[in-house]
Design a protein around this motif. Structure first.
Motif, mmCIF file in Angstrom:
data_model
loop_
_atom_site.group_PDB
_atom_site.id
_atom_site.type_symbol
_atom_site.label_atom_id
_atom_site.label_comp_id
_atom_site.label_asym_id
_atom_site.label_seq_id
_atom_site.Cartn_x
_atom_site.Cartn_y
_atom_site.Cartn_z
ATOM 1 N N ALA A 193 9.433 -6.742 -4.429
ATOM 2 C CA ALA A 193 10.482 -7.754 -4.354
ATOM 3 C C ALA A 193 9.874 -9.092 -3.962
ATOM 4 O O ALA A 193 8.810 -9.154 -3.328
ATOM 5 C CB ALA A 193 11.551 -7.347 -3.345
ATOM 6 N N ILE A 194 10.554 -10.151 -4.346
ATOM 7 C CA ILE A 194 10.148 -11.502 -3.971
ATOM 8 C C ILE A 194 10.773 -11.834 -2.623
ATOM 9 O O ILE A 194 11.974 -11.657 -2.433
ATOM 10 C CB ILE A 194 10.620 -12.519 -5.034
ATOM 11 C CG1 ILE A 194 9.985 -12.206 -6.394
ATOM 12 C CG2 ILE A 194 10.291 -13.944 -4.603
ATOM 13 C CD1 ILE A 194 10.567 -13.019 -7.534
ATOM 14 N N LEU A 195 9.955 -12.293 -1.688
ATOM 15 C CA LEU A 195 10.461 -12.724 -0.396
ATOM 16 C C LEU A 195 10.621 -14.236 -0.407
ATOM 17 O O LEU A 195 9.686 -14.960 -0.786
ATOM 18 C CB LEU A 195 9.512 -12.313 0.738
ATOM 19 C CG LEU A 195 9.188 -10.827 0.874
ATOM 20 C CD1 LEU A 195 8.301 -10.600 2.096
ATOM 21 C CD2 LEU A 195 10.456 -9.991 0.977
ATOM 22 N N VAL A 196 11.770 -14.724 0.007
ATOM 23 C CA VAL A 196 12.057 -16.156 0.043
ATOM 24 C C VAL A 196 12.418 -16.545 1.472
ATOM 25 O O VAL A 196 13.391 -16.029 2.023
ATOM 26 C CB VAL A 196 13.204 -16.518 -0.919
ATOM 27 C CG1 VAL A 196 13.540 -17.999 -0.810
ATOM 28 C CG2 VAL A 196 12.830 -16.159 -2.349
ATOM 29 N N LEU A 197 11.641 -17.446 2.057
ATOM 30 C CA LEU A 197 11.842 -17.875 3.445
ATOM 31 C C LEU A 197 12.292 -19.334 3.450
ATOM 32 O O LEU A 197 11.472 -20.254 3.412
ATOM 33 C CB LEU A 197 10.553 -17.737 4.244
ATOM 34 C CG LEU A 197 10.105 -16.349 4.706
ATOM 35 C CD1 LEU A 197 9.946 -15.368 3.547
ATOM 36 C CD2 LEU A 197 8.793 -16.445 5.475
ATOM 37 N N PRO A 198 13.598 -19.604 3.465
ATOM 38 C CA PRO A 198 14.091 -20.982 3.503
ATOM 39 C C PRO A 198 14.379 -21.416 4.934
ATOM 40 O O PRO A 198 14.607 -20.587 5.824
ATOM 41 C CB PRO A 198 15.392 -20.899 2.706
ATOM 42 C CG PRO A 198 15.901 -19.514 3.029
ATOM 43 C CD PRO A 198 14.686 -18.641 3.269
ATOM 44 N N THR A 199 14.370 -22.717 5.183
ATOM 45 C CA THR A 199 14.823 -23.204 6.483
ATOM 46 C C THR A 199 16.324 -23.011 6.591
ATOM 47 O O THR A 199 17.060 -23.175 5.611
ATOM 48 C CB THR A 199 14.473 -24.679 6.682
ATOM 49 O OG1 THR A 199 15.034 -25.127 7.926
ATOM 50 C CG2 THR A 199 15.020 -25.552 5.562
ATOM 51 N N ILE A 200 16.801 -22.653 7.795
ATOM 52 C CA ILE A 200 18.246 -22.549 8.023
ATOM 53 C C ILE A 200 18.765 -23.783 8.768
ATOM 54 O O ILE A 200 19.932 -23.830 9.140
ATOM 55 C CB ILE A 200 18.617 -21.265 8.789
ATOM 56 C CG1 ILE A 200 18.056 -21.273 10.206
ATOM 57 C CG2 ILE A 200 18.141 -20.035 8.019
ATOM 58 C CD1 ILE A 200 18.569 -20.121 11.071
ATOM 59 N N GLY B 114 14.827 -29.130 2.133
ATOM 60 C CA GLY B 114 14.114 -28.396 3.163
ATOM 61 C C GLY B 114 12.990 -27.570 2.594
ATOM 62 O O GLY B 114 12.858 -27.399 1.371
ATOM 63 N N ASP B 115 12.171 -27.040 3.478
ATOM 64 C CA ASP B 115 11.051 -26.204 3.080
ATOM 65 C C ASP B 115 11.535 -24.832 2.642
ATOM 66 O O ASP B 115 12.446 -24.245 3.246
ATOM 67 C CB ASP B 115 10.076 -26.028 4.249
ATOM 68 C CG ASP B 115 9.105 -27.198 4.359
ATOM 69 O OD1 ASP B 115 9.211 -28.136 3.551
ATOM 70 O OD2 ASP B 115 8.239 -27.161 5.251
ATOM 71 N N VAL B 116 10.886 -24.308 1.612
ATOM 72 C CA VAL B 116 11.109 -22.937 1.161
ATOM 73 C C VAL B 116 9.732 -22.323 0.913
ATOM 74 O O VAL B 116 8.899 -22.908 0.222
ATOM 75 C CB VAL B 116 11.954 -22.876 -0.130
ATOM 76 C CG1 VAL B 116 12.091 -21.435 -0.610
ATOM 77 C CG2 VAL B 116 13.323 -23.494 0.098
ATOM 78 N N ILE B 117 9.494 -21.161 1.508
ATOM 79 C CA ILE B 117 8.225 -20.458 1.367
ATOM 80 C C ILE B 117 8.482 -19.151 0.623
ATOM 81 O O ILE B 117 9.450 -18.445 0.909
ATOM 82 C CB ILE B 117 7.587 -20.186 2.746
ATOM 83 C CG1 ILE B 117 7.414 -21.502 3.513
ATOM 84 C CG2 ILE B 117 6.249 -19.485 2.603
ATOM 85 C CD1 ILE B 117 6.890 -21.326 4.920
ATOM 86 N N VAL B 118 7.610 -18.823 -0.334
ATOM 87 C CA VAL B 118 7.830 -17.677 -1.220
ATOM 88 C C VAL B 118 6.615 -16.755 -1.217
ATOM 89 O O VAL B 118 5.472 -17.228 -1.234
ATOM 90 C CB VAL B 118 8.129 -18.153 -2.662
ATOM 91 C CG1 VAL B 118 8.182 -16.971 -3.625
ATOM 92 C CG2 VAL B 118 9.442 -18.932 -2.709
#
Length: 358
Positions: A181-188, A123-127
């Motif tokens: 901090a690092i923000l990590v936006l993964p698909t759920i 899946g997509d992960v946006i950082v």
């Protein structure tokens, strides 16, 4: 032309106005047998209604950010689904390879399609990286990580349309209210199915995806602090439900969880309420709600607060107004970032091995 672009909305409005104008002009000029005249006029009415409905749908979508792109609308944005089989003649790797190339995406975010070696999905992960990450004086510094989970319908891309998430975090850092901090936006929904971020046999191993695959991939590609003290999870709506569930069920991964306008915590597999009643993890929870939100009333927070036992703690925040929408969630995020930042480790210098993440 993008689904959420201004020009697309303008074109639809022009078409709707044109349809009404054409109906006014052509209505008295329709000729032919009576059935043909009736059919033509009914067609004009339908055309006016259809174009008007499209305008309303696009306007609502642009306001609330349900779908961020055509791929998002059509279910292709997550690059979800089972990984393709290894090509004939190409041996499977003896050791999973977590190296991923993240490429510039939008608003300072980077994006990659990530393979889930443990979950068997992708899946997509946006950082988003804080500005300090690339500065020379921070070259040997590891940073805390916050997983940020979207709602349903939606994808990680929805955050970039619904709010400027990176800017909100940057403002909190600049004001001294949050540590970098690092923000990590993964698909759920890596397999395009809503499991409430749980592992559900025969459907999808979303908990494994979010707590193992995403975590391991980020650790291999960025300078991160170790879990659990260096990691937190937060989310909105269904993502808020997931944040509470994952924090309670996986204290080995997350030290804290922030749930903003979460779904009903009493529903689903190993739901947050069941976990609060039957486990005692050493984690801290924040639950934010609005008194005017019928989809996520404050009683959801009350249920979990009444159920938890030490060492688990729950902090509740209630906004006096605001519905279940991006505008309300945008008001919640600044304080949530500050709260989460105070409950995980701050960036710290750690000697890096030659093979460590850049």
């Amino acid at each position: 032309m993008g689904l959420t672009s201004r020009w697309f909305a303008i074109v639809l409005i022009a078409l709707a106005i044109g349809a009404v104008a054409a109906a006014v002009v052509l209505w008295p000029r329709v000729r032919g047998p009576h059935p043909l005249r009736v059919a033509s006029r009914v067609g004009m009415i339908i055309l006016c209604q259809v174009t008007a409905v499209f305008v309303v749908m696009v306007t609502i979508n642009n306001q609330y950010g349900f779908y961020a792109s055509w791929d998002d609308l059509l279910g292709n944005a997550n690059s979800g689904g089972r990984p393709s089989a290894t090509p004939v003649g190409a041996p499977s790797p003896a050791v999973p390879d977590y190296r991923v190339k993240f490429t510039p995406y939008s608003q300072g975010f980077e994006r990659a399609s990530v393979r889930g070696w443990d979950s068997g999905t992708k899946g997509d992960v946006i950082v988003w990286l804080p500005p300090q990450y690339s500065k020379k004086e921070f070259a040997h510094t590891r940073f805390p990580v916050i997983e940020v989970l979207h709602g349903i319908p939606g994808t990680p891309h929805s955050f970039l349309r619904g709010m400027r998430l990176g800017r909100i975090m940057q403002d909190q850092i600049t004001a001294g209210r949050a540590e970098p901090a690092i923000l990590v936006l993964p698909t759920i929904t890596p397999d395009r199915v809503n499991t409430g971020c749980a592992d559900v046999p025969g459907k999808s191993k979303v908990a494994t995806w979010l707590t193992k695959d995403v975590v391991t991939t980020i650790n291999h590609n960025f300078r991160t602090l170790p879990a659990p003290r260096g990691w937190a999870v937060m989310g909105i709506s269904t993502g808020g439900y997931c944040a509470a569930r994952l924090a309670l069920d996986h204290p080995e991964t997350f030290a804290a969880g922030a749930a903003m306008a979460p779904d009903n915590p009493a529903v689903g597999v190993r739901n947050p309420l069941w976990l609060a009643q039957n486990t005692r993890p050493d984690v801290q929870l924040l639950i934010e709600s609005s008194l005017q939100d019928p989809e996520s009333p404050p009683k959801f927070a009350d249920l979990i607060t009444a159920a938890v036992r030490p060492p688990t703690t729950v902090t509740t925040v209630r906004l006096p107004n605001g519905g279940h929408n991006w505008k309300t969630w945008g008001r919640m995020f600044p304080d949530a970032f500050t709260w989460v930042s105070g409950r995980i480790e701050a960036p710290r210098a750690v000697p890096l091995a030659p093979s460590a993440a850049p």
